[in-house]
Design a protein around this motif. Structure first.
Motif, PDB file in Angstrom:
ATOM      1  N   ILE A  66       9.531  15.096  -1.865  1.00  0.00           N
ATOM      2  CA  ILE A  66       8.666  14.276  -1.005  1.00  0.00           C
ATOM      3  C   ILE A  66       9.316  12.921  -0.707  1.00  0.00           C
ATOM      4  CG2 ILE A  66       6.491  15.415  -1.608  1.00  0.00           C
ATOM      5  CD1 ILE A  66       5.953  13.045  -3.533  1.00  0.00           C
ATOM      6  N   GLY A  67      10.625  12.881  -0.786  1.00  0.00           N
ATOM      7  CA  GLY A  67      11.371  11.658  -0.506  1.00  0.00           C
ATOM      8  C   GLY A  67      11.165  11.154   0.915  1.00  0.00           C
ATOM      9  N   TYR A  68      10.878  12.079   1.819  1.00  0.00           N
ATOM     10  CA  TYR A  68      10.645  11.706   3.225  1.00  0.00           C
ATOM     11  C   TYR A  68       9.512  10.700   3.354  1.00  0.00           C
ATOM     12  CZ  TYR A  68       6.766  14.951   2.850  1.00  0.00           C
ATOM     13  OH  TYR A  68       5.612  15.575   2.436  1.00  0.00           O
ATOM     14  N   PHE A  69       8.525  10.730   2.466  1.00  0.00           N
ATOM     15  CA  PHE A  69       7.384   9.813   2.564  1.00  0.00           C
ATOM     16  C   PHE A  69       7.853   8.368   2.403  1.00  0.00           C
ATOM     17  CE2 PHE A  69       3.772   7.373   1.041  1.00  0.00           C
ATOM     18  CZ  PHE A  69       2.769   7.762   1.924  1.00  0.00           C
ATOM     19  N   PHE A  70       8.651   8.115   1.372  1.00  0.00           N
ATOM     20  CA  PHE A  70       9.155   6.758   1.139  1.00  0.00           C
ATOM     21  C   PHE A  70      10.099   6.331   2.261  1.00  0.00           C
ATOM     22  CE2 PHE A  70      12.112   3.686  -0.843  1.00  0.00           C
ATOM     23  CZ  PHE A  70      11.195   2.707  -1.167  1.00  0.00           C
ATOM     24  N   GLY A  81       0.843  -1.206   0.000  1.00  0.00           N
ATOM     25  CA  GLY A  81       0.000   0.000   0.000  1.00  0.00           C
ATOM     26  C   GLY A  81       0.869   1.243   0.000  1.00  0.00           C
ATOM     27  N   GLY A  82       1.897   1.239   0.856  1.00  0.00           N
ATOM     28  CA  GLY A  82       2.814   2.379   0.927  1.00  0.00           C
ATOM     29  C   GLY A  82       3.588   2.582  -0.364  1.00  0.00           C
ATOM     30  N   ILE A  83       4.030   1.488  -0.963  1.00  0.00           N
ATOM     31  CA  ILE A  83       4.763   1.594  -2.236  1.00  0.00           C
ATOM     32  C   ILE A  83       3.841   2.117  -3.327  1.00  0.00           C
ATOM     33  CG2 ILE A  83       5.885   0.256  -4.086  1.00  0.00           C
ATOM     34  CD1 ILE A  83       7.061  -1.527  -1.790  1.00  0.00           C
ATOM     35  N   LEU A 115      13.471   1.544  -6.329  1.00  0.00           N
ATOM     36  CA  LEU A 115      12.461   2.078  -5.403  1.00  0.00           C
ATOM     37  C   LEU A 115      13.046   3.220  -4.575  1.00  0.00           C
ATOM     38  CD1 LEU A 115      10.745  -1.216  -4.151  1.00  0.00           C
ATOM     39  CD2 LEU A 115       9.851   0.437  -5.809  1.00  0.00           C
ATOM     40  N   SER A 116      14.299   3.085  -4.196  1.00  0.00           N
ATOM     41  CA  SER A 116      14.942   4.098  -3.366  1.00  0.00           C
ATOM     42  C   SER A 116      15.061   5.458  -4.036  1.00  0.00           C
ATOM     43  CB  SER A 116      16.325   3.628  -2.919  1.00  0.00           C
ATOM     44  OG  SER A 116      16.211   2.560  -2.025  1.00  0.00           O
TER      45      SER A 116
END
Length: 176
Positions: free
Chosen positions: A47-51, A18-20, A37-38
């Motif tokens: 918005i890299g903080y979200f991942f 779900g997060g991905i 993915l990274s």
């Protein structure tokens, strides 16, 4: 075993995928065939903080689940260590040197744990053979896929699917 451990185990794949899915949706530039993915957690991504938060959360949840499974002697110390590596992947975005080490450690530790389970249980549990054989086969498939695609996302997702199937399998075996 406590019910909350089952909740952790069953929620892990939903949190992970779900997060991905949400993260990919938030990053329309992302390509499954051309990115890792990274890349979505890059310090260059606003918005890299979200991942990265997702990885930290998954690593923490996975460590708690892994410690409980370790107490039951279902997994080895490699499982919680692998999940700790996942947490550290979120702490160190791809621009930082330890990132690649922790990302690779996550997969190696989890696949080794799965392989050891299959080795230990192969005579008592017929499904253990699937884990014993599946872990090196899926790992080799991941390595092969790194040569097929420019990016790492597809090999990473193949590994993640196998690991999440393992977590569901472990959760189904939890006694209440």
């Amino acid at each position: 075993m406590k019910k909350w451990v089952k909740v952790l185990g069953f929620s892990f794949p939903f949190l992970a995928f779900g997060g991905i899915f949400i993260t990919i949706h938030l990053n329309p530039w992302f390509s499954l065939t051309e990115n890792a993915l990274s890349d979505m957690g890059s310090i260059k991504n606003p918005i890299g903080y979200f991942f990265n938060f997702l990885l930290i959360l998954l690593g923490f949840v996975g460590m708690v689940f892994g410690v409980e499974m370790l107490k039951e002697k279902t997994v080895t110390i490699l499982f919680p260590l692998g999940m700790f590596s996942l947490l550290l992947v979120g702490i160190f975005p791809e621009e930082y040197k330890p990132h690649s080490f922790f990302a690779l450690s996550f997969y190696i530790l989890l696949f080794a744990d799965i392989f050891i389970y299959g080795l230990r249980k192969r005579r008592k549990n017929s499904s253990a053979i699937a884990w014993l054989l599946g872990s090196p086969i899926v790992f080799m498939m991941m390595l092969y896929l790194t040569k097929v695609f420019e990016g790492l996302a597809i090999p990473e997702l193949v590994g993640a699917l196998f690991i999440n199937a393992w977590i569901i399998y472990l959760t189904l075996g939890v006694e209440e």
